[in-house]
Scaffold this motif. Sequence first.
Motif, PDB file in Angstrom:
ATOM      1  N   MET A  65       4.000  19.359  -3.866  1.00 26.37           N
ATOM      2  CA  MET A  65       4.819  18.589  -2.246  1.00 26.37           C
ATOM      3  C   MET A  65       5.846  17.396  -2.205  1.00 26.37           C
ATOM      4  N   THR A  66       6.708  17.603  -1.390  1.00 31.58           N
ATOM      5  CA  THR A  66       7.399  15.478  -1.475  1.00 31.58           C
ATOM      6  C   THR A  66       7.436  15.544   0.021  1.00 31.58           C
ATOM      7  N   THR A  67       6.377  14.654   0.589  1.00 33.47           N
ATOM      8  CA  THR A  67       6.785  13.781   2.072  1.00 33.47           C
ATOM      9  C   THR A  67       7.140  12.356   1.725  1.00 33.47           C
ATOM     10  N   LEU A  68       7.995  11.758   3.132  1.00 43.85           N
ATOM     11  CA  LEU A  68       8.173  10.493   3.088  1.00 43.85           C
ATOM     12  C   LEU A  68       7.013   9.623   2.895  1.00 43.85           C
ATOM     13  N   TYR A  69       5.734   9.962   2.964  1.00 41.39           N
ATOM     14  CA  TYR A  69       4.717   9.045   3.073  1.00 41.39           C
ATOM     15  C   TYR A  69       4.802   8.538   1.625  1.00 41.39           C
ATOM     16  N   HIS A  70       4.063   9.150   0.249  1.00 40.96           N
ATOM     17  CA  HIS A  70       4.587   9.472  -0.564  1.00 40.96           C
ATOM     18  C   HIS A  70       5.229   9.978  -1.494  1.00 40.96           C
ATOM     19  N   GLY A  71       6.277  10.378  -0.854  1.00 39.61           N
ATOM     20  CA  GLY A  71       7.474  10.895  -1.776  1.00 39.61           C
ATOM     21  C   GLY A  71       6.714  11.951  -3.148  1.00 39.61           C
ATOM     22  N   PRO A  72       7.361  12.117  -4.031  1.00 37.67           N
ATOM     23  CA  PRO A  72       6.439  13.400  -4.293  1.00 37.67           C
ATOM     24  C   PRO A  72       5.300  13.082  -5.272  1.00 37.67           C
ATOM     25  N   SER A  73       4.606  14.737  -4.951  1.00 31.63           N
ATOM     26  CA  SER A  73       3.079  14.215  -4.873  1.00 31.63           C
ATOM     27  C   SER A  73       2.295  15.105  -4.966  1.00 31.63           C
ATOM     28  N   VAL A  74       1.038  15.130  -5.573  1.00 29.17           N
ATOM     29  CA  VAL A  74      -0.090  16.600  -5.510  1.00 29.17           C
ATOM     30  C   VAL A  74      -1.011  16.286  -4.707  1.00 29.17           C
ATOM     31  N   GLN A  93     -13.475  17.204 -14.813  1.00 37.98           N
ATOM     32  CA  GLN A  93     -11.578  17.319 -16.364  1.00 37.98           C
ATOM     33  C   GLN A  93     -10.830  17.985 -15.539  1.00 37.98           C
ATOM     34  N   LEU A  94     -11.189  18.494 -14.570  1.00 39.84           N
ATOM     35  CA  LEU A  94     -10.240  19.182 -13.811  1.00 39.84           C
ATOM     36  C   LEU A  94      -9.749  18.509 -12.776  1.00 39.84           C
ATOM     37  N   LEU A  95      -9.828  17.368 -12.370  1.00 42.08           N
ATOM     38  CA  LEU A  95      -9.097  16.637 -11.648  1.00 42.08           C
ATOM     39  C   LEU A  95      -8.029  15.221 -13.107  1.00 42.08           C
ATOM     40  N   SER A  96      -8.838  15.342 -13.775  1.00 40.12           N
ATOM     41  CA  SER A  96      -7.702  14.584 -15.092  1.00 40.12           C
ATOM     42  C   SER A  96      -6.897  15.786 -15.025  1.00 40.12           C
ATOM     43  N   PHE A  97      -6.979  16.652 -15.849  1.00 37.67           N
ATOM     44  CA  PHE A  97      -5.802  17.852 -15.538  1.00 37.67           C
ATOM     45  C   PHE A  97      -4.820  18.148 -15.004  1.00 37.67           C
ATOM     46  N   VAL A  98      -5.461  17.773 -13.417  1.00 34.49           N
ATOM     47  CA  VAL A  98      -4.294  17.928 -12.382  1.00 34.49           C
ATOM     48  C   VAL A  98      -3.271  16.238 -12.502  1.00 34.49           C
ATOM     49  N   TYR A  99      -4.218  15.433 -12.848  1.00 32.59           N
ATOM     50  CA  TYR A  99      -3.362  14.354 -13.084  1.00 32.59           C
ATOM     51  C   TYR A  99      -2.195  14.066 -14.519  1.00 32.59           C
ATOM     52  N   ASN A 105       5.586  16.463 -14.832  1.00 31.64           N
ATOM     53  CA  ASN A 105       6.185  17.071 -14.070  1.00 31.64           C
ATOM     54  C   ASN A 105       6.544  16.005 -12.572  1.00 31.64           C
ATOM     55  N   GLY A 106       6.344  15.289 -13.073  1.00 29.48           N
ATOM     56  CA  GLY A 106       6.949  13.962 -12.084  1.00 29.48           C
ATOM     57  C   GLY A 106       6.319  13.686 -11.567  1.00 29.48           C
ATOM     58  N   TYR A 107       5.531  13.955 -10.712  1.00 26.38           N
ATOM     59  CA  TYR A 107       4.328  13.360  -9.465  1.00 26.38           C
ATOM     60  C   TYR A 107       3.222  12.241  -9.454  1.00 26.38           C
ATOM     61  N   SER A 108       3.929  11.247  -8.897  1.00 22.79           N
ATOM     62  CA  SER A 108       3.287  10.075  -9.155  1.00 22.79           C
ATOM     63  C   SER A 108       1.574   9.471  -8.378  1.00 22.79           C
ATOM     64  N   VAL A 109       1.417   9.956  -7.405  1.00 22.04           N
ATOM     65  CA  VAL A 109       0.461  10.789  -6.321  1.00 22.04           C
ATOM     66  C   VAL A 109       0.144  11.703  -6.454  1.00 22.04           C
ATOM     67  N   VAL A 110      -1.526  11.655  -5.921  1.00 22.98           N
ATOM     68  CA  VAL A 110      -2.265  12.835  -6.025  1.00 22.98           C
ATOM     69  C   VAL A 110      -2.876  12.898  -5.003  1.00 22.98           C
ATOM     70  N   SER A 111      -2.667  13.488  -4.652  1.00 28.36           N
ATOM     71  CA  SER A 111      -4.284  13.335  -2.441  1.00 28.36           C
ATOM     72  C   SER A 111      -5.094  14.648  -2.789  1.00 28.36           C
ATOM     73  N   LEU A 112      -5.728  13.635  -2.103  1.00 27.90           N
ATOM     74  CA  LEU A 112      -7.075  15.126  -1.095  1.00 27.90           C
ATOM     75  C   LEU A 112      -7.798  14.811   0.132  1.00 27.90           C
ATOM     76  N   SER A 113      -8.217  15.694   1.347  1.00 28.73           N
ATOM     77  CA  SER A 113      -9.149  15.119   2.105  1.00 28.73           C
ATOM     78  C   SER A 113     -10.188  16.165   1.715  1.00 28.73           C
ATOM     79  N   SER A 114     -11.250  15.228   2.082  1.00 30.04           N
ATOM     80  CA  SER A 114     -12.705  16.527   1.903  1.00 30.04           C
ATOM     81  C   SER A 114     -13.907  15.638   3.529  1.00 30.04           C
ATOM     82  N   GLY A 115     -14.368  17.314   3.199  1.00 28.56           N
ATOM     83  CA  GLY A 115     -14.990  16.541   4.379  1.00 28.56           C
ATOM     84  C   GLY A 115     -15.954  15.660   5.036  1.00 28.56           C
ATOM     85  N   LEU A 116     -16.369  15.745   6.349  1.00 25.14           N
ATOM     86  CA  LEU A 116     -16.094  14.176   6.255  1.00 25.14           C
ATOM     87  C   LEU A 116     -18.691  14.358   6.621  1.00 25.14           C
ATOM     88  N   GLN A 117     -18.136  15.610   6.090  1.00 23.43           N
ATOM     89  CA  GLN A 117     -19.852  15.398   5.797  1.00 23.43           C
ATOM     90  C   GLN A 117     -20.716  15.542   4.102  1.00 23.43           C
TER      91      GLN A 117
END
Length: 147
Positions: A65-74, A93-99, A105-117
């Motif tokens: 995705m591309t956002t104003l906050y991160h630019g091109p990111s995953v 290993q899967l996160l390293s694969f995503v990185y 593919n030209g994306y410089s940020v990888v973001s995620l969210s995680s439930g508070l619990q």
Amino acid sequence: MGEIRELMKQSEWLSAYPVIHQLRTDLDEETYLELVEQSQRNEGYHLFAYFEKEVIVSAVGFMPMTTLYHGPSVWVCDLVTDADQRSKGYGGQLLSFVYNWAAENGYSVVSLSSGLQRKDAHRFYQEKMGYDRESYVFNKRMDNEET
């Protein structure tokens, strides 16, 4: 050693459902399949699985995705390892694969969210994978809303 493969068709998505369902417990198979198809078609969602001896032990779903906050990111939408297979390095290993996918593919940020619990997941993201906690994610459900 296991193998990471992209799941591209409905039968492959269905094979990942038992693991994905451990994270997305509110989704039945039919809804899950509909959402994967729709998100792949509309949002560029990718679903990859880590196979150990031809059995899916972990899965990750993400979208560029591309956002104003991160630019091109995953954005990592889904990351889950089978409860019986945790602490074996599959999620890392899967996160390293995503990185690597993001960098190739030209994306410089990888973001995620995680439930508070999900305290164990937070520890994993911050201590083992080097994530910084930068914000909270807020959601407003539009169902049952008076307008």
